[in-house]
Design a protein around this motif. Structure first.
Motif, mmCIF file in Angstrom:
data_model
loop_
_atom_site.group_PDB
_atom_site.id
_atom_site.type_symbol
_atom_site.label_atom_id
_atom_site.label_comp_id
_atom_site.label_asym_id
_atom_site.label_seq_id
_atom_site.Cartn_x
_atom_site.Cartn_y
_atom_site.Cartn_z
ATOM 1 N N LYS A 145 0.648 -1.209 -0.172
ATOM 2 C CA LYS A 145 0.007 -0.026 0.087
ATOM 3 C C LYS A 145 0.708 1.182 0.068
ATOM 4 O O LYS A 145 1.992 1.303 0.581
ATOM 5 C CB LYS A 145 -0.724 0.094 1.344
ATOM 6 C CG LYS A 145 -2.132 -0.905 1.162
ATOM 7 C CD LYS A 145 -3.061 -0.579 2.123
ATOM 8 C CE LYS A 145 -4.334 -1.278 1.944
ATOM 9 N NZ LYS A 145 -5.443 -1.118 2.934
ATOM 10 N N ARG A 167 -2.263 0.808 9.761
ATOM 11 C CA ARG A 167 -2.418 0.206 8.297
ATOM 12 C C ARG A 167 -1.669 -0.960 7.941
ATOM 13 O O ARG A 167 -1.916 -1.999 7.260
ATOM 14 C CB ARG A 167 -2.121 1.303 7.297
ATOM 15 C CG ARG A 167 -2.975 2.510 7.349
ATOM 16 C CD ARG A 167 -2.483 3.943 6.542
ATOM 17 N NE ARG A 167 -2.399 3.384 5.233
ATOM 18 C CZ ARG A 167 -1.620 4.169 4.193
ATOM 19 N NH1 ARG A 167 -0.873 5.121 4.490
ATOM 20 N NH2 ARG A 167 -1.739 3.550 3.042
ATOM 21 N N ASN A 208 -13.055 6.507 6.304
ATOM 22 C CA ASN A 208 -11.909 5.546 5.571
ATOM 23 C C ASN A 208 -12.667 4.296 4.879
ATOM 24 O O ASN A 208 -12.230 4.063 4.004
ATOM 25 C CB ASN A 208 -11.168 4.958 6.822
ATOM 26 C CG ASN A 208 -10.223 6.085 7.411
ATOM 27 O OD1 ASN A 208 -9.544 6.942 6.803
ATOM 28 N ND2 ASN A 208 -9.928 6.301 8.709
#
Length: 501
Positions: free
Chosen positions: A155, A195, A241
């Motif tokens: 990511k 994350r 999100n």
């Protein structure tokens, strides 16, 4: 030990020149650029996560530093978390080097260290600028570009972090207000580590219903206000999100529930805190609510369109109606416009303003207020709002109830605001029939859409068919609503005679 005070933003590299121009307009003391490689460790059963700790080893300029961050908090985009740093040789953590006081008493440090495995890594280029602000304040601006990697998944990282090195915290927000004006920027309440764990564990944001606010009977009214607004803001940002990763309507619906929850708490606390309605973020809240005012119509349209219009199947010729509903829905804001709103400067400034207000509210002294007073306050307000709504139910027929759909939803959200102060069983028992009524009103609003199209239908036979269907639906729903209404009116209030508990 250090306690980081940071404001984090997610950003788009397409606009980095605008960021550089903003930074150059400040008093820059120094600047540097580094390539950072970070490996995050935990056990296979996530022992550190369970202790609310994060452990990484950072390599830079042929040196390694291990860092452990302990339990902290996030409000809006402001991150505050204690961290401990120790230089080490190599890339494996050496837990014994950390201060022993950070570990729980029962923790076996050696055994824990032996079970550590890499979970994910982050590699990014960090450009930093040390800025001198007013009030002898130093702020470090970090611009990170790179990626998170776990199990061959990646990511991107593109973030701006503002860290208060020393001085006045207000200056941090003054600088943040300028960053918030940049294109494609939004406050982040999710760290790189969070994350990374999600990537490593192959989890994602999933839609969650709004739960009761975590109030305690020992709180003052001001503390309860702060807790509730934070609760609503977390729900908004979580589903922001969630939507931007999945584009689910359900995530957007829950984001709006968070907006309504915050708005309802203005009504709940406004008499106790008259200055509340003059808070700098109120205008932004109203703007945000207006911006999503179309969402209920979209939800009703989608319910009518589901399964090729199954709900409308008993209308003889309903395909024309389906096309009309679909056209109406297509005229509503698009996915692209929603994303643009959530990345807009105005939205970012709203979250930033609310964050700063919450921090300031927390710093105010509550010593002059009585603790243990929130329960009495909640009982009084619940009695007022529900007595008013009962009178509405008793004095108006079911055909008029749709006009009070928002009032009912507000009362239900007020219940979530204070439910934690009372027995959960009593709370759910009281609200069950009201939730049935809410669902019935949702169906009434769907029928209203068909009624609106029936009114403008030029084919008289088709129009008559529509009206017959509407009448059958309304009669059936009216009976169910009346039963739920009678049950609701008979329920004993869950907050009565609870003050002695």
């Amino acid at each position: 030990m250090e306690t980081e005070i940071e404001i984090k933003f997610l950003f788009s590299a397409d606009f980095e020149q605008e960021l550089f121009n903003t930074i150059k307009s400040q008093q820059v003391i120094s600047t540097k650029e580094q390539l950072l490689h970070n490996v995050y460790f935990d056990t296979s059963d996530r022992s550190l996560r369970k202790m609310d700790m994060g452990l990484r080893v950072r390599s830079c300029d042929n040196r390694s530093v291990q860092t452990i961050k302990t339990s902290g908090r996030v409000i809006g985009g402001l991150h505050q978390r204690p961290e401990y740093n120790e230089p080490i040789e190599g890339g494996r953590p050496e837990l014994a080097r950390f201060n022993s006081k950070i570990w729980p008493d029962e923790c076996d440090i050696k055994a824990l260290e032996n079970e550590l495995v890499p979970i994910f890594s982050t590699d990014f280029t960090r450009q930093t600028w040390l800025l001198e602000m007013s009030e002898a304040t130093l702020i470090e601006v970090a611009y990170d570009r790179g990626f998170i990697e776990a199990k061959q998944d990646k990511k991107d990282i593109c973030e701006i972090e503002l860290e208060l090195i020393k001085g006045d915290e207000k200056q941090l927000f003054i600088l943040a207000e300028q960053i918030a004006l940049l294109p494609q920027v939004r406050l982040s309440n999710v760290s790189k580590a969070q994350r990374g764990y999600m990537l490593g564990d192959q989890t994602e944001f999933v839609v969650k219903p709004l739960l009761e606010s975590p109030l305690l009977p020992s709180m003052s009214i001001a503390q309860a206000l702060m807790t509730n607004i934070q609760h609503g803001l977390r729900h908004i940002q979580y589903h922001e999100n969630c939507y931007l990763e999945s584009y689910q309507d359900a995530a957007l619906n829950e984001l709006v529930v968070g907006i309504k929850f915050v708005h309802q708490n203005l009504s709940l606390f406004k008499d106790h805190s008259p200055m509340l309605l003059k808070a700098p973020w109120i205008e932004g809240l109203h703007w945000l609510a207006r911006s999503f005012s179309w969402l209920e119509l979209h939800s009703d349209n989608q319910n009518l369109l589901n399964n090729k219009g199954y709900y409308l199947r008993k209308i003889t010729k309903y395909k024309k109606l389906l096309k009309q509903i679909e056209q109406q829905d297509n005229s509503l804001p698009s996915q692209e416009s929603i994303c643009a709103l959530l990345h807009s400067s105005r939205y970012c400034q709203f979250v930033l303003s609310l964050t700063q207000w919450l921090i300031q509210l927390e710093k105010n002294t509550f010593a002059s207020e009585k603790s243990h007073e929130i329960k009495e306050f909640a009982c009084q307000r619940l009695s007022e709002v529900w007595q008013s709504f009962r009178e509405v139910l008793q004095n108006h027929g079911d055909n008029q109830l749709l006009a009070y759909q928002g009032l009912l939803e507000g009362n239900l959200l007020m219940g979530l605001s204070v439910a934690n102060l009372f027995s959960h069983d009593d709370y759910f028992n009281f609200y069950a029939p009201w939730l049935d009524i809410k669902q019935g009103l949702k169906e009434l609003s769907m029928i209203k859409i068909v009624d609106d199209f029936a009114e403008i239908e030029t084919d008289k036979a088709r129009q008559l068919d529509y009206f017959r269907w509407i009448k059958r639906k309304q009669e059936s729903l009216s009976h169910a609503l009346e039963q739920s209404k009678q049950q609701a009116l008979l329920k004993e209030s869950f907050w009565n005679e609870k003050l002695s508990d």
